[in-house]
Scaffold this active site. Structure first.
Site, PDB file in Angstrom:
ATOM      1  N   LYS A  22     -12.581  -5.825  -6.456  1.00 54.64           N
ATOM      2  CA  LYS A  22     -11.449  -6.772  -6.548  1.00 54.64           C
ATOM      3  C   LYS A  22     -10.644  -6.744  -5.255  1.00 54.64           C
ATOM      4  CE  LYS A  22      -7.360  -5.555  -8.621  1.00 54.64           C
ATOM      5  NZ  LYS A  22      -6.156  -5.875  -7.837  1.00 54.64           N
ATOM      6  N   ASN A  23     -10.286  -5.548  -4.798  1.00 52.20           N
ATOM      7  CA  ASN A  23      -9.348  -5.464  -3.669  1.00 52.20           C
ATOM      8  C   ASN A  23      -9.989  -5.750  -2.326  1.00 52.20           C
ATOM      9  OD1 ASN A  23      -7.352  -5.027  -5.488  1.00 52.20           O
ATOM     10  ND2 ASN A  23      -7.213  -2.813  -5.140  1.00 52.20           N
ATOM     11  N   CYS A 116       6.810  -6.208  -9.050  1.00 47.79           N
ATOM     12  CA  CYS A 116       5.945  -6.271 -10.229  1.00 47.79           C
ATOM     13  C   CYS A 116       6.148  -4.960 -10.985  1.00 47.79           C
ATOM     14  CB  CYS A 116       4.494  -6.462  -9.828  1.00 47.79           C
ATOM     15  SG  CYS A 116       3.886  -5.086  -8.883  1.00 47.79           S
ATOM     16  N   ARG A 121       7.586  -3.706  -4.044  1.00 43.18           N
ATOM     17  CA  ARG A 121       6.504  -4.252  -3.198  1.00 43.18           C
ATOM     18  C   ARG A 121       7.026  -5.251  -2.164  1.00 43.18           C
ATOM     19  NH1 ARG A 121       1.297  -4.977  -6.901  1.00 43.18           N
ATOM     20  NH2 ARG A 121       0.218  -4.534  -4.959  1.00 43.18           N
ATOM     21  N   ASP A 303      -4.400   3.928  -7.345  1.00 43.45           N
ATOM     22  CA  ASP A 303      -4.955   3.113  -8.438  1.00 43.45           C
ATOM     23  C   ASP A 303      -5.684   3.955  -9.482  1.00 43.45           C
ATOM     24  OD1 ASP A 303      -5.804   0.267  -6.314  1.00 43.45           O
ATOM     25  OD2 ASP A 303      -3.913   0.986  -7.124  1.00 43.45           O
ATOM     26  N   ARG A 395      -7.351  -8.539 -15.445  1.00 47.30           N
ATOM     27  CA  ARG A 395      -7.117  -8.966 -14.049  1.00 47.30           C
ATOM     28  C   ARG A 395      -8.016  -8.197 -13.096  1.00 47.30           C
ATOM     29  NH1 ARG A 395      -1.573  -7.801 -12.097  1.00 47.30           N
ATOM     30  NH2 ARG A 395      -2.679  -8.261 -10.160  1.00 47.30           N
TER      31      ARG A 395
END
Ligand code: EPZ
Length: 414
Positions: A22-23, A116, A121, A303, A395
């Site tokens: 994803k990243n 978030c 952030r 993460d 997500r």
């Protein structure tokens, strides 16, 4: 609203392949805006953040076709430089379009990315880097950026921000002259972005000390690129295997980017590593971890902080995890307490006192990786757990119930 239902107590056992990263794919999709020709991205994860990013590319005028895990993007028709709030509100990575739009259109208007669940952030490092390359900003509810022309620069980031590094790379590719980015983030996802840009004809390389050097202004052409495995998804499933005392092998992840996780797992008494080019854990009782702190790559990834916490809930003794990257990334603790965990948070550190057993409960995913942590806790718990708000999990995880069912878990998406 969908939710996950898990009956715990099973030992995971099996071998699976994990989705593309994803990243890594999110900045690569933004990079498809640059240059000419069709970009084909293979092994693209089918996750919410990708769907939202593809919607942004379509709204900017790109032609986007998807077929399973392959995405085809042609940006020749892209002539819009404004991203509307409705398109960007769900994902933070819309900020990555700043550099790409400045590079392509010399102008960008994007919603001011709010904070978030995991922290404020800010984007100050993004703006500093882009200003050094010749951009100017006006900020109110949106960020309006413009340039008379991007030029190479020597940039030193105040912190190794992943997103700021990616934004600087994307803009510098289209800047006249050489750009040097010092204190650049070292995350593997940035090396994938560099590999993709090199594949397109860009002149970009990472030096031994992590500095990124770019010769801007080269034409970027079409390319076919296959995403590597998602190291955070691999790490999540390896931690799930360890937490249940089972055997899990990730067939398409050779573990080169998981050294910090392996080190932590070995301190927990877990046999792990790579075998036959694949990362694995071989279960057994998990010991407490005296201390670990999250850090920029190659340190222990933030993460995996919540998934690790869940794996430490049933050890003998007390473990300590400190979160140094984000200021609000212990939100899953409240949910773990509902399952019988004994965790206390003081400032940036959490103390996890092992308990003999966790109990099934109804819990709510507080964010993406906190939701994955609740899945790991539910796999260990006695009885049935229901996890709501699984949209967060979707997500970043293509199909966590499919993957864990392949490893023997009793889990279903309702
Ligand atoms: C990326 O976020 C990842 N997201 C995150 O993954 C990951 O946790 C993070 O990098 C760290 O590895 C994507 O790649 C889409 P940062 P990013 O800029 O770029 C502060 C997940 O679960 N900071 O490296 O936003 C910031 O507040 C997600 O997959 C500034 O102060 O991370 C944070 O405390 C979550 N000013 C720290 O730096 C800035 O201008 C690291 O942020 C930028 C960042």
């Amino acid at each position: 609203m969908s939710y996950l239902e898990i009956s715990g107590g099973r030992t995971l056992c099996g071998e699976i392949s994990v989705q593309g990263s994803k990243n890594a794919v999110l900045p690569i999709l933004a990079a498809c805006l640059l240059g000419e020709g069709v970009c084909v991205i293979e092994n693209c994860p089918q996750i919410g953040d990708v769907e939202d990013t593809l919607e942004i590319l379509r709204a900017l005028g790109c032609s986007v076709c998807t077929c399973g895990h392959t995405v085809q993007i042609h940006a020749s028709g892209a002539g819009i430089y404004e991203i509307k709030r409705a398109e960007a509100v769900r994902i933070r990575s819309s900020v990555l379009f700043l550099g790409a739009l400045l590079g392509k259109m010399k102008k960008a208007v994007i919603p001011l990315p709010g904070g978030c669940a995991i922290g404020k952030r800010p984007v100050d490092q993004h703006l500093c880097a882009l200003e050094a390359l010749g951009a100017r900003f006006c900020i109110d509810e949106t960020i309006t950026a413009s340039t008379q022309g991007l030029h190479g620069a020597r940039i030193t980031l105040a912190m190794p921000s992943v997103g700021a590094t990616e934004n600087a790379v994307l803009a510098a590719m289209m800047a006249d002259g050489e750009t040097v980015i010092q204190n650049a983030a070292k995350e593997p996802e940035i090396d994938e972005l560099c590999a993709f840009l090199q594949r397109r004809g860009g002149c970009i390389a990472r030096e031994a000390d992590g500095t990124i050097r770019i010769q801007g202004g080269r034409p970027l052409g079409p390319a076919v690129y296959r995403m590597q495995a998602d190291r955070i998804v691999s790490g999540t499933y390896l931690l799930a295997g360890a937490a249940t005392g089972g055997y899990v092998k990730i067939q398409n992840d050779a573990g080169q980017t998981l050294a910090s996780l392996f080190s932590v797992l070995r301190q927990m008494g877990v046999h792990c590593g790579t075998s036959g080019g694949a990362a694995f854990v071989q279960g057994g009782p998990v010991s407490a971890l005296s201390y670990v702190e999250t850090a920029p790559y190659p340190g222990f990834p933030t993460d995996l902080q919540s998934p690790l916490m869940a794996a430490l809930c049933r050890t003998q003794g007390t473990s300590c995890i400190c979160e140094t990257i984000f200021e609000n990334r212990f939100r899953t603790v409240e949910e773990l307490l509902k399952m019988g965990a004994r965790i206390t948070v003081e400032g940036r550190c959490a103390q996890i006192r092992g308990v003999p057993a966790l109990r099934g409960s109804v819990v709510s995913a507080p964010d993406l990786r906190g939701g994955a942590a609740l899945v790991i806790a539910a796999l260990q718990a006695k009885g049935r757990t229901v996890i709501t708000d699984t949209g967060y999990i979707e997500r970043g995880y293509e199909d966590i119930s499919r993957d864990l069912s392949c490893l023997g878990a009793d889990i279903r998406r309702i």
